[in-house]
Structures are given as C-alpha cells and as structure tokens.
Scaffold this motif. Structure first.
Motif, PDB file in Angstrom:
ATOM      1  N   UNK A   1       0.751  -1.333   0.107  1.00 41.91           N
ATOM      2  CA  UNK A   1      -0.036   0.026  -0.008  1.00 41.91           C
ATOM      3  C   UNK A   1       0.802   1.289  -0.023  1.00 41.91           C
ATOM      4  N   UNK A   2       1.909   1.259   0.892  1.00 32.63           N
ATOM      5  CA  UNK A   2       2.666   2.359   0.921  1.00 32.63           C
ATOM      6  C   UNK A   2       3.262   2.579  -0.423  1.00 32.63           C
ATOM      7  N   UNK A   3       3.812   1.437  -0.901  1.00 36.02           N
ATOM      8  CA  UNK A   3       4.429   1.594  -2.405  1.00 36.02           C
ATOM      9  C   UNK A   3       3.703   2.604  -3.304  1.00 36.02           C
ATOM     10  N   UNK A   4       2.498   2.183  -3.480  1.00 33.99           N
ATOM     11  CA  UNK A   4       1.655   2.559  -4.614  1.00 33.99           C
ATOM     12  C   UNK A   4       1.309   4.255  -4.176  1.00 33.99           C
ATOM     13  N   UNK A   5       1.430   4.328  -2.662  1.00 32.32           N
ATOM     14  CA  UNK A   5       0.849   5.715  -2.338  1.00 32.32           C
ATOM     15  C   UNK A   5       2.347   6.511  -2.608  1.00 32.32           C
ATOM     16  N   UNK A   6       3.566   6.054  -2.239  1.00 31.72           N
ATOM     17  CA  UNK A   6       4.665   6.811  -2.479  1.00 31.72           C
ATOM     18  C   UNK A   6       5.280   7.033  -4.081  1.00 31.72           C
ATOM     19  N   UNK A   7       4.833   5.982  -4.613  1.00 30.68           N
ATOM     20  CA  UNK A   7       5.306   5.810  -6.126  1.00 30.68           C
ATOM     21  C   UNK A   7       4.558   6.728  -7.082  1.00 30.68           C
ATOM     22  N   UNK A   8       3.210   6.549  -6.622  1.00 32.14           N
ATOM     23  CA  UNK A   8       2.283   7.047  -7.702  1.00 32.14           C
ATOM     24  C   UNK A   8       1.215   7.920  -7.083  1.00 32.14           C
ATOM     25  N   UNK A   9       1.110   8.217  -5.695  1.00 29.79           N
ATOM     26  CA  UNK A   9       0.026   8.908  -5.182  1.00 29.79           C
ATOM     27  C   UNK A   9      -1.278   8.366  -5.272  1.00 29.79           C
ATOM     28  N   UNK A  10      -1.487   7.065  -5.286  1.00 31.58           N
ATOM     29  CA  UNK A  10      -2.527   6.545  -5.028  1.00 31.58           C
ATOM     30  C   UNK A  10      -3.027   5.907  -3.789  1.00 31.58           C
ATOM     31  N   UNK A  11      -4.282   5.517  -3.734  1.00 36.81           N
ATOM     32  CA  UNK A  11      -4.982   5.119  -2.652  1.00 36.81           C
ATOM     33  C   UNK A  11      -4.507   3.593  -2.422  1.00 36.81           C
ATOM     34  N   UNK A  12      -4.565   3.218  -1.198  1.00 39.03           N
ATOM     35  CA  UNK A  12      -4.227   1.664  -0.778  1.00 39.03           C
ATOM     36  C   UNK A  12      -5.042   0.576  -1.858  1.00 39.03           C
ATOM     37  N   UNK A  13      -4.481  -0.310  -1.965  1.00 38.79           N
ATOM     38  CA  UNK A  13      -5.099  -1.563  -2.861  1.00 38.79           C
ATOM     39  C   UNK A  13      -5.632  -2.556  -1.985  1.00 38.79           C
ATOM     40  N   UNK A  14      -5.045  -2.652  -0.679  1.00 43.15           N
ATOM     41  CA  UNK A  14      -5.498  -3.709   0.487  1.00 43.15           C
ATOM     42  C   UNK A  14      -6.011  -3.063   1.641  1.00 43.15           C
ATOM     43  N   UNK A  15      -7.030  -3.467   1.821  1.00 44.39           N
ATOM     44  CA  UNK A  15      -7.751  -2.889   2.945  1.00 44.39           C
ATOM     45  C   UNK A  15      -7.634  -4.081   4.247  1.00 44.39           C
ATOM     46  N   UNK A  16      -6.996  -3.318   5.195  1.00 41.42           N
ATOM     47  CA  UNK A  16      -6.798  -4.291   6.319  1.00 41.42           C
ATOM     48  C   UNK A  16      -8.017  -4.657   6.981  1.00 41.42           C
ATOM     49  N   UNK A  17      -7.937  -6.172   7.349  1.00 44.47           N
ATOM     50  CA  UNK A  17      -8.896  -6.533   7.909  1.00 44.47           C
ATOM     51  C   UNK A  17      -8.719  -6.655   9.310  1.00 44.47           C
ATOM     52  N   UNK A  18      -9.361  -6.552  10.475  1.00 43.09           N
ATOM     53  CA  UNK A  18      -8.842  -6.517  11.919  1.00 43.09           C
ATOM     54  C   UNK A  18      -8.773  -8.093  12.375  1.00 43.09           C
ATOM     55  N   UNK A  19      -7.727  -8.301  13.083  1.00 40.49           N
ATOM     56  CA  UNK A  19      -7.432  -9.659  13.547  1.00 40.49           C
ATOM     57  C   UNK A  19      -7.718  -9.669  15.088  1.00 40.49           C
ATOM     58  N   UNK A  20      -9.011 -10.734  15.295  1.00 34.85           N
ATOM     59  CA  UNK A  20      -9.437 -10.835  16.670  1.00 34.85           C
ATOM     60  C   UNK A  20      -8.480 -11.768  17.279  1.00 34.85           C
ATOM     61  N   UNK A  21      -8.784 -11.645  18.639  1.00 34.64           N
ATOM     62  CA  UNK A  21      -7.932 -12.627  19.573  1.00 34.64           C
ATOM     63  C   UNK A  21      -8.148 -14.223  19.251  1.00 34.64           C
ATOM     64  N   UNK A  22      -7.342 -14.991  19.074  1.00 33.81           N
ATOM     65  CA  UNK A  22      -7.701 -16.347  18.567  1.00 33.81           C
ATOM     66  C   UNK A  22      -8.034 -17.194  19.848  1.00 33.81           C
ATOM     67  N   UNK A  23      -8.718 -18.341  19.614  1.00 36.00           N
ATOM     68  CA  UNK A  23      -9.090 -19.387  20.704  1.00 36.00           C
ATOM     69  C   UNK A  23      -7.878 -20.166  20.558  1.00 36.00           C
ATOM     70  N   UNK A  24      -7.317 -20.678  21.816  1.00 36.81           N
ATOM     71  CA  UNK A  24      -6.150 -21.351  21.844  1.00 36.81           C
ATOM     72  C   UNK A  24      -6.429 -22.960  22.565  1.00 36.81           C
TER      73      UNK A  24
END
Length: 877
Positions: free
Chosen positions: A612-635
């Motif tokens: 994401x940071x590459x496309x922003x720094x190289x071309x001034x474009x918005x992110x191509x991957x949208x983070x999905x939050x990670x919830x605490x796992x069962x163990x």
C-alpha cells in the motif's frame, strides 16, 4: 616394444595406483547397479540440495556452454543473478565439462557419474600420497585409501558434488607440501592448492586451516628448516591464491553479498552435545548423515582398522614420543572443534552449518587413516605387548562409546565394530608371535578392510536413498514445448507449484525463484518485505499478488493439472498435463515512479502495508489492500499475550493442529489475502465454512484465499512446534484486495513502463518516458556489477528497498543501457595473470637450480671415466 607391451609394462609398474582408483570405482559401480541409478535404472545419487539447487545450476551451466553465452549474468532465476559468482561456488570443476557430452535429459546420469568419478579419484590421490610416504609402491596403502574414499563422510555428503573436487586435490596438496619441506620446490603445492580453491573455495578454506596446523605439527629437522620452510610455505600459499584469483575473488565477493554474510560474528562459547555422542559415529553400521539441523553430529566412520592402528601408533615402537604427543594434539584439536561452537564456527568459514554439520571432518578422517598407515608401516617392529595394549585400548574406547553416549547404539553396530577390532588384533597378535607370515598378515588385514569398506558403502548409500528421476524431471520435454510458445522475450515465467525449489532454473526460465548459497542478500530482504517466501539464502515465487506480478514483470505462469490458479492469470494454451497462463495486465521490467521513494516504509512487518505504501509513495494512489482486523484467537494448550496488530507472544505445552484458531471478521464480497509470520508454526490450515482451502506450512508468504461470500466463516488454524523452545511470536494479517483501485494503479504504472529494445544475458537497452522526475525502478536485484547509461551519460545506480536496482532520471523520454560485469572479475583476472608471471619466474629459478645440481656430477664423470681408462692403458704397458 609394441604399444600393447608398453601398456602392459606401464600397468604392471603402476598397478597400485590403478587399483587405488579402480576399487572405489567398482564398488560405486555396483552401488549404482543395486540402487538402480541411471543408466541401470531411473534413480539418481543427487539428493537433498543436489536436487533442489545443483541440478538446476548444472542445467543453466550446460545451456551457457552450448550457446557460448556470457558467464557474467543470467536472467534465468532470482529476477537475475551474478552467474560467475554462482559458477565459482558450485560449478567451476573442470570435470563438470563432461556435461557437454549428454543431452539435458541425461544430466542426472552425468552428475551421478561425476560423483562416482570423483570418489574414485579421491581413492587415487590418497593412494598417491600414502605411497609418497612409503619406501616403495606399497599395495597395503589400498586398505587406507579405499577406507577414506568410501568413508561415511564421503558417502553422506557425496551429493555436495562440488566439495569432492577439493577433497580430490587435498592429498596432492600434502604431497606438494612435502616437496616444499624436503626439496624446497613449491610447484606441485601451488597448482594443487590453486585447483582446490577453484574447485570449491569453501572446502579450500578448511584445507588452508589444516595446512597451517600440519606445518605446526610437521617433523621439522631444525629451526632453520622451520623458518625457511615456513617462508616458502607462506609464499607458495599466497601464490596459489593468486593463481586461483579469477575464480576466488568473484566467489568471495558473491558470498559477501549474501544474507548469511551479515551473520559472521563469533558465537559465545558453548558445547553442542555430549562429546561421546559425536565420537560414537566412528562405529561401523553408523547411518551416514546426509543433512541434520543438529550441529553436534558428524560422519566419522572411516573403517575399524585405522581406528585400531591409531592406538598401535601410540603404544608401538620406532615412533618417537614427541611425534606421538604432536599427533594426539592434532587429533584433539579436531575432536574439540566438532563440539565447541567458536572453533566450529571458524572452521566453517565464520558461518553457521545450516543443516550439514562438521563439514571439515574429512580432514580429521584423513589424519586418522594416515596415522593408521604410519603404524601399519611399523608393524614389523611391534611386539606382542604393543599389539595387546592397542587391542585393549580400542575395545575400551568402543565400550566408552556405548556406556557414555546418550544416543542409542545398536547391538549390530557395537558387535560388528568389536568383531572387526578383535579380528585385526588377533591377526597382528599371531604375527607378533610369528605364528603367521608377514605376507599372510598383511593380505588378511588389507582384504578384510577392503571388504568392510565395500560392504558398508552399500549400507551407507542404501540409507542415503536416491531420488526418483521421473518424479522430479518428467516434465522437462513438455516444458520445452511450452517455452516455444513463450518465445525469447525478456519476460518472467514461474511455475505455480514446483517439484523442486529451483525447478524454474532447471527449465531455464526467466523467473523470480532463487535458492542457492550465492543468493543476493538484498534481494532476499526485499522479497521478504513484499510478502514472498524467503529463507537464509532463498526467495521463491510463493506469495505473489497482482501488484508484485506487475512490478516483477511476471507475464506467465505454468500450471499443472492439480494446481490452483490463485493469481487470476488467463489460459493462453493448454497442453496434455499443464496450461500456460498469461497475466491480464501488461508488465515491464522497469517502471518510472514519482519522486525517490525516500519515505516508503518498506521495512514494515506487514507486507500488505508495504505494498500500500509503495503505490502511495510511487504514484500518489490510495491503498489497494484494506486491512481486516485480527481478533484474539482461541487457544489449545497455549497461552498468548497481545503485543501488536495481529501479533501475539505465546507459550505452548504441546503441539496441536488447533493451538491457535483465528476467526476473521468478514462480511462478504472480500477478495481475501492472508499472511503470517511465526518460526515455531509447523503447519497452517485455512478453512472457509469448514472447507479446507490449504493445509501446509505457508509461513512468511502471502496466501490468496479468494472471494468470500456473505455469511462465510473464515478460520486460520496454526499448529505450534513441540521442541525445546515451546514459545515464540506469531503475527497474522489479513486484507481485502481492491480490484478497481488496482486497475487505476496498473494504468499509471504502465504509462511509465520501460520498453526493452534489445537484451543479452548481461545487458539490456530500451526507452522510457517519465511524466515527472524521479526514479526508474527495475525489477532487477541491485548489484555493484551493474553499469547504467542514461541518454549516453553514465549514472550511479541506486539501491531501493534493500535490493532493487534503480536510477534517477528527469521527466521526458530517455534511452537507457544497462550492462553487467561480475564484481571482482577484473581484479581476479589481474591476480591470476600476476600469479602466472610470478610462478613462471619461480619455476625458472627452480629449474636453473636443478640444472646446476645435475651439472656438478656431469663434470666429475668424464674425469672418473678417463681415470679408469688411464689405469687400463697403464696395465697394458
């Protein structure tokens, strides 16, 4: 005399040397027949890294030889790599030229034959050295030369075919050393050591350490000999290094450009294991080590006769006490080095062992058989008490192996070892009491030792196993057909799944994948940032995304019938068992970017953020991957603590398939990608609605799960290791790929693409038009060997993200030429040329000295003959 007669006379004169080669050759020939090695079956001796690295490298070498291609660079692997460095490390043996005699489909047979040939040559050169230390061409040397050439070290590590060349030269190096000390003649030493360095500088490094110790423990006759011999020894060693410079310098600089070069700091003192565990590998029927992640292991079996005779050397007559003390000290250095981390690290060229423990053990085994041979030469002077002491000490040592070792020692191994020791001891006891003749004694010992070596060679290679050639190489001809469709364009083609790690290189495909000891360290680091699978000396085409496929100019994938098309490529052409897939986006080997990427945070531990940071720094474009939050796992049998986004420290008490179970919060419509890091994770399962999408270790590589529908339940199950650690860190990230946004990014990238006009294996030229000033970023690993000319002006190459090649340029149209010369080539060539000049001057000095010595008796002879004639004339008168 006819030629046949001359040949017979030569064979009769040199039959011991012939036998020194022929015995291991015939044993290995039978091994190949029994194991079904080509041409006697469809198997190969080239196992482990020999399969995954060396065979692909041999394929590339053969391709370059057949087309007389440049040795500087190759596009066929690793986004491009320094071929001369790789050649110097793996392929530089002159014997490897034999691969020109076979087609590509015969390479496995050819390399198996090279292993057989080199093992036999080890037998020959060891025979030569031992005879040089004997009074005559002594056939008894065969027991020792064969034992060394068929030792567990040679059997277990024979798949490291490039190591064998240095071991072949090693006995000849010692013969040259003797010439230095006894004749003040370093010619043989210079060339044999130079060839050992060219054959494999890594093994030669260990040989050089040995030579320093050999000099220290040598039987110097006086202080003057020590000083003069030492100076000539040092001079000859440096001259040998100079002669080998053309291969040595590029290999060294290549290794220093790898990731492992950064790990050369000395470790702290510690012992690997119980020393008796290591020494117990002297026993017969010890399984050879082919690879082992435990560094405290070794291949020490070299026959029981030599081990027994070592004690006879220590207790026997006509060997000075000082010689015995020195030999004990010499052997002790090796024994301690096997188990002590600092010494072991030094022996291995200031590197870790990486799964092949105690690689320098061949030097110790040579010292063992040499000590045994020296004792054997003194047997006629031994008394019954000496033999009895040696027998008792040998059996006591075997007992200590059994009682003190923490490893389980089988009764067969212990019993056979003791039986052989007792046999050898009884034969010598009978001889010392003159119950049997010397010839009977010598023949009995030699024959049984040869039978022992041959029998346990069969056992060793049976334990090694061999590879099934059709299983790994059956697609060779089919992919040649696919390559015809691809053509010779400079585009990258990777297999979706490979049968061996460097399979693309085997097929001579221009590709992303590289696994080898000379892999560019910056490229390894860079590929890790992008989310590809990486190791200490590898980066593989596992973890690709639409962005990295564009950025790295991956135009084609080859898919076998059971592969998933996770990259979204389109089928171009179908074959019997595979498809050729094409990237739906146009790709280029270089792209213009806006600015200089100074603020690109490429070192983030989260590869989706890196992209994401590459496309922003190289071309001034918005992110191509949208983070999905990670919830605490069962163990399960695991305690965790949150430390960062998706990152947890853990302590587990057992290894379960569901030690950690993450459920991802999805809502439908996502194009899901995941990535995790965790050195203690042994397996991962990704489920969608309980359907298993993948079940394997996908550590540190991006995995494309695919489209998620509303109501789908996505789970990631991680299994943790059950070992001595039982704790660590796991980091999981997930992202939704934005196809529409990526289309905009791709459009802007292609508008600033570098179009190749011409290229060779070590150069390319083309044009590019930039909207703004900034960098032209190439998907080529940064290497100091590159020279870049922009519009006729030479420019300084720039390194981006640890490992990508770039050059600064203004806006507008540009013509660019890139050319490559392997770092160190010219310096190495100059070293070799200067070395040759110095050698020729040195050789001339030796020849003149020898002529002068011969001239003195030639002046005396006529005088003596005339004197005799005058006496005869006087008698007549």
């Amino acid at each position: 005399m006819t030629r046949t007669g001359q040949l017979k006379a030569w064979a009769k004169e040199n039959w011991v040397y012939i036998a020194g080669f022929s015995i291991p050759f015939l044993v290995m020939l039978v091994v190949c027949m029994v194991c079904g090695v080509e041409p006697f079956g469809d198997r190969s001796l080239v196992i482990i890294d020999g399969l995954h690295q060396y065979m692909p490298f041999f394929s590339e070498y053969q391709e370059k030889l057949k087309h007389l291609d440049s040795f500087f660079y190759s596009w066929n692997g690793g986004l491009g790599y320094n071929f001369l460095s790789l050649w110097s490390y793996y392929l530089s043996s002159p014997l490897n030229l034999l691969i020109l005699l076979v087609p590509k489909t015969g390479l496995n047979m050819a390399v198996s034959f090279l292993i057989v040939l080199k093992i036999s040559l080890i037998g020959l050169t060891t025979t030569c050295f031992l005879i040089s230390r004997s009074d005559k061409k002594n056939w008894r040397v065969l027991a020792f030369s064969t034992a060394f050439s068929l030792s567990n070290y040679i059997i277990g590590y024979s798949w490291n075919v490039m190591w064998l060349d240095s071991i072949v030269m090693f006995p000849l190096v010692l013969m040259g050393f003797d010439n230095i000390m006894k004749k003040r003649d370093g010619r043989l030493y210079c060339w044999t050591l130079a060839l050992a360095m060219i054959g494999n500088f890594y093994m030669a490094f260990m040989i050089c350490i040995f030579l320093v110790l050999w000099f220290v423990f040598y039987d110097h006759k006086s202080v003057g000999q020590f000083v003069k011999g030492g100076l000539l020894f040092g001079f000859s060693s440096l001259l040998a290094a100079a002669l080998a410079g053309i291969g040595l310098v590029p290999a060294y600089l290549g290794i220093m450009n790898t990731a492992s070069a950064e790990l050369m700091t000395l470790p702290e003192h510690s012992w690997y294991t119980n020393l008796w565990d290591i020494l117990s590998t002297h026993l017969a029927v010890t399984k050879p080590i082919t690879n082992d992640n435990f560094d405290g292991n070794a291949n020490l079996y070299v026959g029981m006769l030599s081990l027994f005779l070592v004690f006879l050397y220590l207790f026997g007559r006509r060997i000075s006490l000082w010689s015995k003390i020195k030999r004990i000290g010499f052997l002790a250095i090796f024994v301690v080095s096997f188990n002590e981390q600092i010494l072991n690290f030094i022996w291995h060229g200031f590197h870790d062992q990486y799964g092949i423990p105690n690689r320098f053990a061949f030097l110790y085994l040579f010292l063992i058989i040499f000590t045994g041979f020296e004792a054997f030469e003194k047997i006629k002077a031994m008394r019954i008490g000496h033999v009895a002491l040696a027998l008792c000490a040998s059996l006591l040592l075997l007992g200590l192996f059994y009682w003190q070792s923490d490893k389980e020692i089988g009764y067969l191994s212990l019993g056979l070892s003791m039986g052989l020791i007792v046999f050898y001891g009884l034969i010598l006891l009978f001889y010392s009491k003159r119950k049997i003749a010397w010839k009977v004694c010598a023949v009995s010992l030699t024959l049984v030792a040869l039978v022992e070596a041959a029998s346990l060679t069969f056992y060793g290679f049976d334990e090694n196993g061999q590879i099934d050639v059709p299983k790994f190489f059956s697609d060779t001809e089919a992919i040649e057909e696919v390559k015809e469709e691809i053509g010779d364009e400079l585009v990258r083609t990777d297999l979706i799944s490979s049968k061996m790690l460097d399979e693309e290189i085997w097929h001579n495909l221009k590709c992303v994948t590289m696994f080898g000891s000379t892999a560019n360290g910056g490229a390894v680091s860079m590929m890790d940032h992008f989310g590809f699978f990486t190791g200490a000396n590898e980066y593989l085409y596992k973890g690709a995304t639409p962005l990295t496929n564009m950025l790295f100019h991956v135009k084609y994938n080859i898919r076998r019938d059971d592969d998933e098309n996770l990259n979204g490529f389109k089928v171009v052409k179908s074959y019997d068992d595979m498809d050729l897939l094409e990237n739906p986006y146009e790709t280029f080997i270089g792209y213009g970017v806006e600015g200089y990427l100074e603020d690109w945070f490429y070192e983030s531990a989260y590869p989706f953020r890196v992209q994401n940071d590459f496309v922003e720094q190289a071309y001034g474009m918005d992110e191509i991957f949208h983070d999905i939050p990670i919830l605490d796992p069962e163990t399960n049998d695991c305690e965790i603590e949150w430390t960062n986004d998706g990152e947890y420290t853990f302590e587990n008490t057992s290894s379960q398939s569901d030690n950690m179970v993450f459920t991802l919060p999805t809502y439908g419509g996502e194009d899901l990608y995941i990535h995790y890091d965790g050195s203690q994770v042994t397996n991962a399962i990704v489920k969608v609605n309980q359907e298993v999408r993948v079940c394997k270790k996908i550590n540190s590589e991006i995995y494309h799960v695919g489209l998620i529908e509303q109501g789908d339940v996505v789970q990631v199950l991680l299994q943790l290791a059950d070992d001595d650690v039982m704790e660590g860190v796991v980091r999981l990230s997930a992202a939704d790929f934005d196809q529409e946004q990526f289309d905009l990014v791709a459009e802007k990238m292609n508008k600033n693409g570098f179009r190749v006009d011409t290229y060779t294996s070590d150069s390319l030229s083309g044009t590019i038009t930039l909207d703004e000033e900034g960098l032209i970023l190439f998907s080529i690993p940064y290497d100091e060997g590159w020279k870049i000319t922009l519009d006729g002006e030479e420019m300084d190459p720039v390194s981006v993200a640890d490992g990508l090649l770039a050059v600064e340029a203004s806006s507008g149209a540009h013509e660019i030429v890139l050319s490559y010369v392997s770092p160190g080539f010219y310096q190495g060539l100059l070293m070799t040329l200067l070395g040759l000049i110095v050698y020729l001057l040195y050789r001339r000095k030796i020849v003149n000295r020898q002529k002068k010595k011969r001239r003195i008796p030639s002046m005396e002879t006529p005088f003596q003959e005339n004197a005799v004639i005058d006496c005869e004339i006087g008698k007549k008168f």
